[in-house]
Design a protein around this motif. Structure first.
Motif, mmCIF file in Angstrom:
data_model
loop_
_atom_site.group_PDB
_atom_site.id
_atom_site.type_symbol
_atom_site.label_atom_id
_atom_site.label_comp_id
_atom_site.label_asym_id
_atom_site.label_seq_id
_atom_site.Cartn_x
_atom_site.Cartn_y
_atom_site.Cartn_z
ATOM 1 N N GLY A 42 0.779 -1.227 0.000
ATOM 2 C CA GLY A 42 0.000 0.000 0.000
ATOM 3 C C GLY A 42 0.812 1.279 0.000
ATOM 4 O O GLY A 42 0.248 2.372 0.050
ATOM 5 N N GLU A 43 2.133 1.131 -0.039
ATOM 6 C CA GLU A 43 3.009 2.299 -0.005
ATOM 7 C C GLU A 43 3.744 2.451 -1.336
ATOM 8 O O GLU A 43 3.839 1.509 -2.117
ATOM 9 N N GLU A 44 4.282 3.636 -1.552
ATOM 10 C CA GLU A 44 5.107 3.851 -2.737
ATOM 11 C C GLU A 44 6.513 3.294 -2.492
ATOM 12 O O GLU A 44 6.967 3.171 -1.354
ATOM 13 N N ARG A 45 7.158 2.992 -3.593
ATOM 14 C CA ARG A 45 8.548 2.538 -3.486
ATOM 15 C C ARG A 45 9.407 3.704 -3.021
ATOM 16 O O ARG A 45 9.302 4.819 -3.536
ATOM 17 N N GLU A 46 10.288 3.441 -2.044
ATOM 18 C CA GLU A 46 11.086 4.513 -1.479
ATOM 19 C C GLU A 46 12.573 4.167 -1.485
ATOM 20 O O GLU A 46 12.965 3.000 -1.368
ATOM 21 N N PHE A 47 13.369 5.200 -1.611
ATOM 22 C CA PHE A 47 14.827 5.070 -1.595
ATOM 23 C C PHE A 47 15.288 4.663 -0.208
ATOM 24 O O PHE A 47 14.825 5.204 0.806
ATOM 25 N N VAL A 48 16.218 3.730 -0.159
ATOM 26 C CA VAL A 48 16.810 3.293 1.105
ATOM 27 C C VAL A 48 18.277 3.706 1.176
ATOM 28 O O VAL A 48 18.701 4.329 2.134
ATOM 29 N N ALA A 49 19.035 3.333 0.155
ATOM 30 C CA ALA A 49 20.469 3.627 0.149
ATOM 31 C C ALA A 49 20.990 3.581 -1.275
ATOM 32 O O ALA A 49 20.427 2.900 -2.130
ATOM 33 N N GLY A 50 22.076 4.299 -1.514
ATOM 34 C CA GLY A 50 22.692 4.293 -2.834
ATOM 35 C C GLY A 50 24.196 4.388 -2.722
ATOM 36 O O GLY A 50 24.736 4.879 -1.714
ATOM 37 N N ILE A 51 24.881 3.895 -3.746
ATOM 38 C CA ILE A 51 26.333 3.961 -3.784
ATOM 39 C C ILE A 51 26.761 4.285 -5.199
ATOM 40 O O ILE A 51 26.287 3.694 -6.167
#
Length: 121
Positions: A42-51
């Motif tokens: 039920g939620e939008e896809r969200e950023f967690v971490a990036g490299i």
């Protein structure tokens, strides 16, 4: 074309740790910015971490100090070490790749199929 395959998800208790892995096909892995995203029901896809290709790292505020992203270019693999897991970390976790710089939006060129992480209280 880049194919991404995630692994390492599972069911854990709050406070536990998990390490997610994402293996990429292709010979240009080292030139891609890599990201981990998550999507709860039920939620939008969200950023967690990036490299970045240069190993600069970026984190969502909600995971700073608990999650660590890293990459091993020799193995075409990016990792997400998740410590002190919380119930609210429960989601499907996706690996993504893009040319250029790390982005916190979902505008990545390639996506994996996702791996489920469930944290129980």
């Amino acid at each position: 074309q880049v194919q991404l395959v995630e692994s390492g998800g599972g069911l854990v208790q709050a406070g536990d740790s998990l390490r997610l892995s994402c293996v990429a096909s292709g010979r240009t892995f080292s030139s891609y910015a890599m990201g981990w995203f998550r999507q709860a029901p039920g939620e939008e896809r969200e950023f967690v971490a990036g490299i970045s290709w240069g190993r600069s790292t970026y984190y969502a505020d909600s995971v700073k100090g608990r999650f660590t992203i890293s990459r091993d270019n020799a193995k075409n693999t990016v990792y997400l070490q998740m410590n002190s897991l919380k119930v609210e970390d429960t989601a499907v976790y996706y690996c993504a790749a893009k040319t250029g710089v790390v982005a916190v939006s979902v505008k990545y060129d390639y996506w994996g199929q996702g791996t489920q992480v469930t944290v129980s209280s």
